[in-house]
Design a protein around this motif. Structure first.
Motif, PDB file in Angstrom:
ATOM      1  N   SER A  99      87.473 -24.947  -7.187  1.00  0.00           N
ATOM      2  CA  SER A  99      87.480 -23.493  -7.380  1.00  0.00           C
ATOM      3  C   SER A  99      87.891 -22.786  -6.086  1.00  0.00           C
ATOM      4  CB  SER A  99      86.095 -23.019  -7.819  1.00  0.00           C
ATOM      5  OG  SER A  99      86.013 -21.608  -7.799  1.00  0.00           O
ATOM      6  N   ARG A 104      91.625 -23.436  -5.438  1.00  0.00           N
ATOM      7  CA  ARG A 104      92.484 -22.563  -6.249  1.00  0.00           C
ATOM      8  C   ARG A 104      92.504 -21.145  -5.684  1.00  0.00           C
ATOM      9  NH1 ARG A 104      89.535 -25.205 -10.473  1.00  0.00           N
ATOM     10  NH2 ARG A 104      90.763 -26.895 -11.404  1.00  0.00           N
ATOM     11  N   GLY A 105      91.346 -20.710  -5.174  1.00  0.00           N
ATOM     12  CA  GLY A 105      91.259 -19.380  -4.572  1.00  0.00           C
ATOM     13  C   GLY A 105      92.182 -19.254  -3.372  1.00  0.00           C
ATOM     14  N   THR A 131      95.077 -31.530  -8.868  1.00  0.00           N
ATOM     15  CA  THR A 131      94.893 -30.076  -8.706  1.00  0.00           C
ATOM     16  C   THR A 131      95.491 -29.598  -7.391  1.00  0.00           C
ATOM     17  OG1 THR A 131      92.869 -30.084 -10.045  1.00  0.00           O
ATOM     18  CG2 THR A 131      93.204 -28.198  -8.574  1.00  0.00           C
ATOM     19  N   SER A 142      86.496 -15.337  -6.565  1.00  0.00           N
ATOM     20  CA  SER A 142      87.243 -14.312  -7.308  1.00  0.00           C
ATOM     21  C   SER A 142      87.388 -13.032  -6.501  1.00  0.00           C
ATOM     22  CB  SER A 142      86.552 -14.000  -8.640  1.00  0.00           C
ATOM     23  OG  SER A 142      86.533 -15.140  -9.461  1.00  0.00           O
ATOM     24  N   SER A 153      81.938 -19.208  -7.614  1.00  0.00           N
ATOM     25  CA  SER A 153      83.113 -18.766  -8.362  1.00  0.00           C
ATOM     26  C   SER A 153      83.298 -17.254  -8.257  1.00  0.00           C
ATOM     27  CB  SER A 153      82.971 -19.184  -9.825  1.00  0.00           C
ATOM     28  OG  SER A 153      84.050 -18.713 -10.587  1.00  0.00           O
ATOM     29  N   ASP A 161      84.195 -29.620  -8.957  1.00  0.00           N
ATOM     30  CA  ASP A 161      84.674 -28.360  -9.534  1.00  0.00           C
ATOM     31  C   ASP A 161      84.443 -27.182  -8.595  1.00  0.00           C
ATOM     32  OD1 ASP A 161      85.688 -29.465 -11.838  1.00  0.00           O
ATOM     33  OD2 ASP A 161      83.795 -29.292 -12.939  1.00  0.00           O
ATOM     34  N   ILE A 162      83.340 -27.206  -7.830  1.00  0.00           N
ATOM     35  CA  ILE A 162      83.066 -26.121  -6.885  1.00  0.00           C
ATOM     36  C   ILE A 162      84.115 -26.120  -5.787  1.00  0.00           C
ATOM     37  CG2 ILE A 162      81.434 -25.314  -5.116  1.00  0.00           C
ATOM     38  CD1 ILE A 162      79.172 -26.158  -6.990  1.00  0.00           C
TER      39      ILE A 162
END
Length: 479
Positions: free
Chosen positions: A90, A93-94, A125, A62, A58, A86-87
């Motif tokens: 993430s 989404r990035g 998602t 970021s 994460s 979830d990984i």
């Protein structure tokens, strides 16, 4: 060796300790050192689990270090660590955040390679990311693929689908049709569903449909939220129905629904566009009394409206107030102030704000390049009409140093002015630089330049002497 010097590890390393140390490091490379150091010194002791791997991944996402995050997932596979969806999400989404939808699809498809079966959460998602990126064709193909996999419609997935269809006027009716058929799938529309449709109707000027839907929402027991009210208020302001927008504001207050910054900003925008900036200023004070902090858009909207009405003093007060709040004006906001001064022929003040903008480090980028060029050229031309050639010339030199394009009109102003004032050195220099930049001087510029040189006594006497000599030679040749 560097990692050993940074951290003095206890005998017993725990997951919570490693997570705490990773979070404490603001620098991503140092955080990575902490992550690696936890296992480097204790190869037979501490092992990273999905929690520490997930946190480090994460952090990398970021920092836009997506490949490093993917390498970490590969390492998880090698170390036989449980890889959760979830990984992967993430990282998706990035990639969505940096506008790389194809990478989002690639990561989604990669999940099965790591024995991580996508759930409905993963599908929705990815679908939402594609819609958010306005990749509507890709998003709708993905939705069909998702349904083909046997995933049943849900309120969340239908909300995303409605949002996608509301982005285009031609598909707005289809969005409304899906909304009407939601109950067939056992789905009850929520405030997000209504808000999305209301926003779509308002965006394409269908205010009456938006108002009807808003009334229906309340009648069906789905309580409008501050977001729903704000969307309709914005739509009413855009359609110049300020009375309707203000009535909605009073209604939401009567129902103890507190307006937010977006609500007030929409109303301020509507008032400013209708030439009611004093009303907008009053609304700003109401915001302050309710402890709502205006944002850059609020201030920018108000300053633009005040400058348009010629209320420069009030605009400057709001500009200063914005800076005192710790908000940094951008090039667009400076342009509004500078053009406001230019409109009332106050070019010295305009130049002062231009200097301030440069000192504040507001440099041109791909989006604001043309705006910076326009600001500089406008101020130079104004300074010359105000007879301040030295400052105009310094600003011209600053433009060249910063590689901002000089307009042909600005060259014309500069060369003509310095030629008429007898400063032929500057006029000739600017002409040379104009030609060097690939801009061809027109007849007006050459006339001004030649006239300037002609007014010099020695040049005129020499030209007259040459003229006499040529005339004499032509007479002799005729004989």
């Amino acid at each position: 060796m560097a990692s050993k010097a940074i951290i003095k590890w206890p005998k017993q390393i725990t997951t919570s300790l490693v997570e705490k140390l990773i979070r404490a490091e603001k620098d991503i490379q140092k955080a990575l050192l902490v992550f690696d150091a936890a296992t480097a010194e204790y190869s037979n002791g501490f092992r990273h689990d999905h929690s520490t791997f997930g946190l480090m991944s994460s952090r990398l996402v970021s920092a836009n270090q997506f490949r490093a995050a993917e390498d970490l997932v590969d390492r998880m596979k090698v170390e036989k660590c449980n890889i959760t969806e979830d990984i992967f999400l993430s990282i998706c989404r990035g990639y969505g955040r940096v506008h790389k939808p194809l990478e989002v699809i690639r990561i989604f498809q990669k999940m099965k390679e790591y024995e991580c079966e996508p759930t409905q959460k993963s599908y929705i998602t990815v679908f939402a990311i594609l819609v958010g990126e306005n990749q509507l064709k890709m998003a709708l193909r993905f939705y069909r693929y998702m349904r083909g996999k046997g995933l049943p419609p849900s309120v969340t997935s239908l909300n995303v689908l409605i949002k996608a269809l509301c982005k285009n006027n031609r598909t707005l009716d289809a969005a409304f049709q899906i909304f009407r058929e939601m109950h067939k799938h056992g789905c009850i529309p929520d405030s997000y569903t209504y808000g999305t449709l209301i926003n779509g109707f308002c965006r394409f000027g269908k205010i009456s449909e938006a108002k009807e839907l808003f009334s229906e929402m309340d009648a069906k027991g789905c309580t409008p939220t501050v977001v729903t009210y704000s969307l309709l208020i914005h739509g009413l302001c855009q359609s110049n129905d300020l009375d309707g927008a203000m009535k909605l504001l009073e209604e939401m207050k009567s129902k103890s629904i507190k307006p937010n910054v977006i609500t007030y900003t929409s109303l301020i925008d509507g008032l400013c566009k209708s030439g009611c900036c004093l009303g907008a200023l009053e609304l700003l004070e109401i915001m302050a009394s309710e402890r709502h902090k205006p944002n850059v858009i609020t201030y920018s909207t108000l300053i633009h409206g005040l400058c348009k009405e010629g209320r420069l003093r009030e605009a400057l007060e709001i500009f200063d107030r914005m800076k005192l709040q710790g908000l940094k004006p951008d090039a667009g906001l400076y342009w509004k102030i500078i053009s406001g001064f230019c409109n009332v022929q106050k070019f010295q003040e305009a130049a002062n704000f231009l200097d301030e903008m440069v000192l504040e480090g507001i440099s041109p980028n791909r989006l604001t390049w043309s705006l910076h060029i326009r600001i500089h050229n406008t101020v130079i031309q104004g300074l010359l009409t105000e007879s301040d050639p030295n400052r105009a010339f310094q600003l011209y030199l600053s433009m060249r140093t910063r590689r901002l394009s000089v307009e042909a009109k600005t060259y014309n102003y500069l060369i003509t002015y310095f030629s008429k004032k007898g400063d032929l050195h500057k006029a000739a220099r600017i002409t040379d630089e104009m030609v060097f930049d690939g801009c061809i001087p027109d007849e007006e510029i050459w006339t001004a330049l030649v006239s300037g040189f002609w007014d010099r006594r020695k040049v005129r006497e020499a030209a007259e002497f040459v003229h006499v000599e040529l005339m004499g030679k032509s007479v002799e040749a005729g004989m």
